[in-house]
Design a protein around this motif. Structure first.
Motif, PDB file in Angstrom:
ATOM      1  N   HIS A  84       0.832  -1.208   0.000  1.00  8.84           N
ATOM      2  CA  HIS A  84       0.000   0.000   0.000  1.00  8.84           C
ATOM      3  C   HIS A  84       0.871   1.263   0.000  1.00  8.84           C
ATOM      4  N   PHE A  85       1.961   1.238   0.783  1.00  2.22           N
ATOM      5  CA  PHE A  85       2.829   2.414   0.840  1.00  2.22           C
ATOM      6  C   PHE A  85       3.737   2.499  -0.386  1.00  2.22           C
ATOM      7  N   GLU A  86       4.082   1.360  -0.947  1.00  2.00           N
ATOM      8  CA  GLU A  86       4.831   1.394  -2.211  1.00  2.00           C
ATOM      9  C   GLU A  86       3.976   2.016  -3.304  1.00  2.00           C
ATOM     10  N   ALA A  87       2.673   1.788  -3.261  1.00  2.00           N
ATOM     11  CA  ALA A  87       1.772   2.413  -4.230  1.00  2.00           C
ATOM     12  C   ALA A  87       1.690   3.922  -4.031  1.00  2.00           C
ATOM     13  N   CYS A  88       2.115   4.402  -2.837  1.00  6.76           N
ATOM     14  CA  CYS A  88       2.134   5.847  -2.555  1.00  6.76           C
ATOM     15  C   CYS A  88       3.499   6.462  -2.864  1.00  6.76           C
ATOM     16  N   GLY A  89       4.408   5.691  -3.453  1.00  2.00           N
ATOM     17  CA  GLY A  89       5.705   6.236  -3.836  1.00  2.00           C
ATOM     18  C   GLY A  89       6.829   5.969  -2.869  1.00  2.00           C
ATOM     19  N   PHE A  90       6.601   5.115  -1.866  1.00  2.00           N
ATOM     20  CA  PHE A  90       7.668   4.755  -0.936  1.00  2.00           C
ATOM     21  C   PHE A  90       8.406   3.514  -1.431  1.00  2.00           C
ATOM     22  N   HIS A  91       9.668   3.375  -0.997  1.00  2.00           N
ATOM     23  CA  HIS A  91      10.534   2.298  -1.487  1.00  2.00           C
ATOM     24  C   HIS A  91      11.124   1.534  -0.305  1.00  2.00           C
ATOM     25  N   HIS A  92      11.141   0.217  -0.432  1.00  2.00           N
ATOM     26  CA  HIS A  92      11.514  -0.672   0.665  1.00  2.00           C
ATOM     27  C   HIS A  92      12.987  -0.550   1.043  1.00  2.00           C
ATOM     28  N   LEU A  93      13.263  -0.524   2.353  1.00  2.00           N
ATOM     29  CA  LEU A  93      14.634  -0.521   2.866  1.00  2.00           C
ATOM     30  C   LEU A  93      14.969  -1.810   3.605  1.00  2.00           C
ATOM     31  N   ALA A  94      14.116  -2.200   4.548  1.00  2.00           N
ATOM     32  CA  ALA A  94      14.399  -3.400   5.345  1.00  2.00           C
ATOM     33  C   ALA A  94      13.118  -3.876   5.995  1.00  2.00           C
ATOM     34  N   THR A  95      13.071  -5.186   6.294  1.00  2.00           N
ATOM     35  CA  THR A  95      11.919  -5.779   6.946  1.00  2.00           C
ATOM     36  C   THR A  95      12.373  -6.762   8.007  1.00  2.00           C
ATOM     37  N   VAL A  96      11.842  -6.614   9.218  1.00  2.00           N
ATOM     38  CA  VAL A  96      11.945  -7.651  10.232  1.00  2.00           C
ATOM     39  C   VAL A  96      10.712  -8.518  10.044  1.00  2.00           C
ATOM     40  N   PRO A  97      10.882  -9.751   9.555  1.00  2.00           N
ATOM     41  CA  PRO A  97       9.728 -10.570   9.144  1.00  2.00           C
ATOM     42  C   PRO A  97       8.653 -10.674  10.217  1.00  2.00           C
ATOM     43  N   GLY A  98       7.426 -10.395   9.786  1.00  2.00           N
ATOM     44  CA  GLY A  98       6.283 -10.517  10.673  1.00  2.00           C
ATOM     45  C   GLY A  98       6.141  -9.403  11.679  1.00  2.00           C
ATOM     46  N   VAL A  99       7.065  -8.424  11.662  1.00  2.00           N
ATOM     47  CA  VAL A  99       7.048  -7.382  12.703  1.00  2.00           C
ATOM     48  C   VAL A  99       6.920  -5.990  12.109  1.00  2.00           C
ATOM     49  N   VAL A 100       7.885  -5.554  11.303  1.00  2.00           N
ATOM     50  CA  VAL A 100       7.897  -4.169  10.844  1.00  2.00           C
ATOM     51  C   VAL A 100       8.684  -4.051   9.544  1.00  2.00           C
ATOM     52  N   THR A 101       8.261  -3.089   8.723  1.00  2.00           N
ATOM     53  CA  THR A 101       8.945  -2.751   7.476  1.00  2.00           C
ATOM     54  C   THR A 101       9.281  -1.270   7.498  1.00  2.00           C
ATOM     55  N   LEU A 102      10.458  -0.920   6.970  1.00  2.00           N
ATOM     56  CA  LEU A 102      10.883   0.474   6.856  1.00  2.00           C
ATOM     57  C   LEU A 102      11.003   0.819   5.382  1.00  2.00           C
ATOM     58  N   LEU A 103      10.400   1.957   4.993  1.00  2.00           N
ATOM     59  CA  LEU A 103      10.456   2.429   3.613  1.00  2.00           C
ATOM     60  C   LEU A 103      10.869   3.893   3.599  1.00  2.00           C
ATOM     61  N   GLU A 104      11.325   4.389   2.441  1.00  2.00           N
ATOM     62  CA  GLU A 104      11.634   5.808   2.267  1.00  2.00           C
ATOM     63  C   GLU A 104      10.987   6.307   0.972  1.00  2.00           C
ATOM     64  N   ASN A 105      10.884   7.628   0.839  1.00  2.00           N
ATOM     65  CA  ASN A 105      10.109   8.188  -0.274  1.00  2.00           C
ATOM     66  C   ASN A 105      10.966   8.541  -1.485  1.00  2.00           C
ATOM     67  N   THR A 106      12.067   7.836  -1.660  1.00  2.00           N
ATOM     68  CA  THR A 106      12.899   8.032  -2.850  1.00  2.00           C
ATOM     69  C   THR A 106      13.548   6.716  -3.232  1.00  2.00           C
ATOM     70  N   PRO A 107      13.673   6.444  -4.532  1.00  2.52           N
ATOM     71  CA  PRO A 107      14.345   5.205  -4.943  1.00  2.52           C
ATOM     72  C   PRO A 107      15.862   5.307  -4.899  1.00  2.52           C
ATOM     73  N   ARG A 108      16.392   6.529  -4.716  1.00  2.00           N
ATOM     74  CA  ARG A 108      17.836   6.740  -4.812  1.00  2.00           C
ATOM     75  C   ARG A 108      18.503   7.031  -3.476  1.00  2.00           C
ATOM     76  N   GLY A 109      17.754   7.044  -2.399  1.00  2.00           N
ATOM     77  CA  GLY A 109      18.335   7.409  -1.112  1.00  2.00           C
ATOM     78  C   GLY A 109      19.442   6.482  -0.658  1.00  2.00           C
ATOM     79  N   LEU A 110      19.087   5.251  -0.295  1.00  2.00           N
ATOM     80  CA  LEU A 110      20.076   4.290   0.189  1.00  2.00           C
ATOM     81  C   LEU A 110      21.071   3.881  -0.892  1.00  2.00           C
ATOM     82  N   PRO A 111      20.657   3.617  -2.128  1.00  2.00           N
ATOM     83  CA  PRO A 111      21.652   3.288  -3.163  1.00  2.00           C
ATOM     84  C   PRO A 111      22.683   4.401  -3.374  1.00  2.00           C
ATOM     85  N   ALA A 112      22.233   5.658  -3.355  1.00  2.00           N
ATOM     86  CA  ALA A 112      23.166   6.771  -3.550  1.00  2.00           C
ATOM     87  C   ALA A 112      24.156   6.858  -2.395  1.00  2.00           C
ATOM     88  N   TYR A 113      23.669   6.644  -1.170  1.00  4.83           N
ATOM     89  CA  TYR A 113      24.559   6.670  -0.009  1.00  4.83           C
ATOM     90  C   TYR A 113      25.619   5.571  -0.120  1.00  4.83           C
TER      91      TYR A 113
END
Length: 356
Positions: A105-134
């Motif tokens: 649902h949040f990816e459909a709003c323009g957020f991009h996946h960073l990491a997931t603790v399975p079954g607990v929590v997912t972290l996303l950011e609003n740019t596709p170039r944030g973590l790759p650029a870093y």
């Protein structure tokens, strides 16, 4: 979004009635209000809060939508409005926590996946170039060696204990990368802490094998590890440690070729102690598509039978005890502390007494 919903921003400190309605909506979704939220965006219908999202710094949290709005396009306009609120605050780079099931649902709003603790929590950011650029920036600093170490320091401020840790680590590896936590939540500013680490490293004979990096939102930050900055509440969020360590193992470590991560033993802070323990799971043993990173805990150096800590330095600084401080910190740190003590003293204390 339908016209029958009003967009209303709520300041948690100024509208207790609205906050109670937000609290009720969150509770209906098995969520709680995060005390760090600075502003809420809400969609309301005749005073009833039917959707909300909170903002703390650059992190979106406390997102909930009433089941009565199921099937209506609400999340995208809610996130769009949150983007405008963030822009008004000068924030363009946003992170968001959600349950893994809500990730699409949040990816459909323009957020991009960073990491997931399975079954607990997912972290996303609003740019596709944030973590790759870093990581691309880090990769330019990579030194190809068999054993490459990493240490993450808050250094609030840099002490002889920190210098002891770095000397022990650099003796065990060929190259050492030191990251200084960038969050502005410490007694000393980030620029002060970073300068003290650089100056402390410059005094070490192994300085040519040590690289000091400015921290980022991807390394022990309010985005990746929020509970670290809630120590006073006693909260230890194991999901938060997982997100932070997954990003390190899957992205930061490969960019720099890091094989080993080092920490000092933690006798005082339960949050840091839990983080150290979790490193063994997320960096070493968790089955992932990224190579394991070996974890080493280095005993803290002691003075008079007590481990040297930044918290003890801050306590003695509050007491303006420069004599005691001299035995706990290197020369560059002592110079800064002396300046702070002198700046806090009344002018009369700084004027020599008259002779005669």
């Amino acid at each position: 979004m339908d016209d029958d919903l009003d967009i209303i921003c709520v300041d948690p400190g100024e509208d207790p009635a609205a906050m109670e309605r937000i609290r009720a909506l969150l509770a209906s979704q098995d969520l709680e209000i995060d005390s760090g939220v600075e502003e809420f965006v809400t969609f309301q219908h005749y005073g009833r809060v039917l959707a909300c999202a909170g903002l703390e710094g650059q992190v979106v949290k406390c997102v909930a939508v009433d089941p009565s709005l199921q099937g209506r396009e609400v999340l995208l306009p809610l996130m769009t409005e949150m983007t405008y609120v963030a822009l008004d605050r000068g924030v363009t780079h946003l992170f968001i926590y959600t349950k893994p099931a809500y990730r699409p649902h949040f990816e459909a709003c323009g957020f991009h996946h960073l990491a997931t603790v399975p079954g607990v929590v997912t972290l996303l950011e609003n740019t596709p170039r944030g973590l790759p650029a870093y990581c691309e920036q880090l990769a330019h600093l990579r030194r190809y060696r068999d054993k490459v170490g990493a240490v993450v320091l808050n250094a609030n401020p840099f002490t002889l204990g920190h210098r002891h840790l770095l000397s022990q680590v650099v003796a065990d590896c060929e190259v050492l990368h030191v990251f200084v936590v960038a969050e502005r939540s410490s007694a000393f500013t980030f620029d002060e802490r970073y300068r003290l680490v650089v100056a402390g490293v410059e005094e070490m004979p192994e300085r040519d094998r040590i690289m000091v990096h400015r921290g980022s939102a991807y390394l022990v930050s309010r985005a990746t590890f929020p509970s670290y900055f809630l120590k006073d509440s006693g909260v230890v969020d194991r999901a938060g440690t997982g997100l932070d360590l997954l990003i390190f193992r899957q992205h930061v470590a490969p960019a720099l070729g890091i094989t080993d991560r080092y920490v000092g033993t933690e006798p005082f802070c339960p949050v840091t102690r839990a983080y150290n323990a979790d490193m063994h799971r997320w960096l070493e043993t968790e089955p992932l598509d990224a190579a394991p990173v070996r974890v080493h805990e280095i005993p803290r150096v002691e003075r008079d039978g007590v481990a040297i800590s930044a918290s003890e330095v801050r306590r003695r600084l509050a007491n303006k005890d420069l004599v005691a401080l001299a035995g706990l910190v290197p020369a560059p740190t002592l110079a800064l502390l002396t300046t702070k003590v002198q700046a806090d003293r009344p002018r009369a204390e700084l004027v020599p007494a008259a002779v005669g």
